[in-house]
Design a protein around this motif. Sequence first.
Motif, short mmCIF file in Angstrom:
data_model
loop_
_atom_site.label_atom_id
_atom_site.label_comp_id
_atom_site.label_asym_id
_atom_site.label_seq_id
_atom_site.Cartn_x
_atom_site.Cartn_y
_atom_site.Cartn_z
N UNK A 337 0.83 -1.20 0.00
CA UNK A 337 0.00 0.00 0.00
C UNK A 337 0.86 1.26 0.00
N UNK A 338 1.95 1.24 0.77
CA UNK A 338 2.83 2.41 0.83
C UNK A 338 3.53 2.64 -0.50
N UNK A 339 3.90 1.55 -1.19
CA UNK A 339 4.60 1.67 -2.47
C UNK A 339 3.65 1.82 -3.64
N UNK A 340 2.36 1.60 -3.42
CA UNK A 340 1.37 1.72 -4.49
C UNK A 340 1.47 0.62 -5.53
N UNK A 341 1.96 -0.56 -5.12
CA UNK A 341 2.10 -1.68 -6.05
C UNK A 341 0.97 -2.68 -5.86
N UNK A 342 0.73 -3.49 -6.90
CA UNK A 342 -0.36 -4.48 -6.89
C UNK A 342 0.11 -5.75 -6.21
N UNK A 343 -0.76 -6.33 -5.39
CA UNK A 343 -0.47 -7.61 -4.74
C UNK A 343 -0.80 -8.73 -5.71
N UNK A 344 0.18 -9.58 -6.00
CA UNK A 344 -0.03 -10.68 -6.94
C UNK A 344 -0.15 -12.00 -6.20
N UNK A 345 -0.58 -13.01 -6.96
CA UNK A 345 -0.72 -14.35 -6.39
C UNK A 345 0.62 -14.83 -5.81
N UNK A 346 1.69 -14.55 -6.53
CA UNK A 346 3.00 -15.02 -6.08
C UNK A 346 3.38 -14.38 -4.74
N UNK A 347 2.99 -13.13 -4.53
CA UNK A 347 3.31 -12.44 -3.28
C UNK A 347 2.61 -13.12 -2.10
N UNK A 348 1.35 -13.48 -2.29
CA UNK A 348 0.61 -14.14 -1.21
C UNK A 348 1.20 -15.52 -0.93
N UNK A 349 1.56 -16.24 -1.99
CA UNK A 349 2.17 -17.56 -1.80
C UNK A 349 3.49 -17.45 -1.04
N UNK A 350 4.29 -16.44 -1.40
CA UNK A 350 5.58 -16.25 -0.70
C UNK A 350 5.36 -15.92 0.77
N UNK A 351 4.34 -15.12 1.06
CA UNK A 351 4.06 -14.76 2.45
C UNK A 351 3.75 -15.99 3.28
#
Length: 371
Positions: A337-351
Amino acid sequence: QGAVKRQALYACSTCTPPGAEPAGICLACSYECHGTHRLFELYTKRNFRCDCGNSKFKNLQCKLLPEKGKVNSGNKYNDNFYGLYCTCKRPYPDPEDEIPDEMIQCIVCEDWFHGRHLGAVPPESGDFHEMVCQACMKRCHFLWAYASQLAGKEVPPLTKVSSSEDEGIVLKVEENEEQKKEIKKEGGVEHHDTKEEKQLEQFSEPSTSSGSALLNTLILFQVVTKSEEPICKLKELQSKPFVKKDTATFWPSNWRSKLCTCEDCLKMYSELEVQFLTDECDTVLAYENKGTSDQETERRDPLMDTLNRMNRVQQVELICEYNDLKTELTDYLRRFADEGTVVKREDIQNFFEEFQSRKRRRTNRMQYYCS
């Protein structure tokens, strides 16, 4: 899902104006695909599949399910799909109709009718469950035999009585009367010939107590078998005088359970395409009750349901794990949110992979206890 047993439907006059083929759309498509269009509410109809995006819609593709069959041959349509109702073929609400009147739906054709156009005055108390219109009473004329007993009346609660048990009781009484024919004479007991003994002699069987018991069992079996033969309730009612009228009829809540379900009647229902009359779950009330039950289930918190099935230690552990997950996921998403970037499927999987790895490291540590 194919043809849904009962669902709320709409007709879109923007996509299918008067003169075009009638079409019906489901509740989801009314929001997703026709949100800015002019719609007619059709309330509920049975065994209908959504037409949205098929060949009846020239310039529209369904957003929820683009790949659809060209037509739904099992669907049934009437003037309701053009916003017209009743025998008067008027819209509802009707700006030109100044007479206040209630609209009632026929449970057979599922059209809606003004109370004053039914040929009969609806019960003043409104104490009826379903209505069958004049035209459907003519087509399903067998209902008049039931109407004389059920329509406009309260039906007592359905109770099951086993006729075979009743027959068995009567048979035992007759058997005791036969036994009373035994005559005691000097020097012993002499039995007069009975009907059962004569039948035994024809088969050259000894007249013993076991033979009599066997014969009694056979007689009981014959009586029970005979009593279990299906009896057509409709024929019984049709044998009594009843009156046919050119009116609609009004039925109490459990009248469907009184309809005959013998083989001949089931065949007749199929030929008239009214098999649903014997289905208690087909009613609008059953549909509404199911919706209420589903809403209550959806309102329940799955986390609280899970906690209620655990003991105290498990509850504390689950709450701690839940709070850890919530905190780490919130911090992780805040970076995007701070960087204004989109959350992708890969990001959630990595988390979740990192979260599981940290959890394993925590649980693998040596445990320390107070002395």
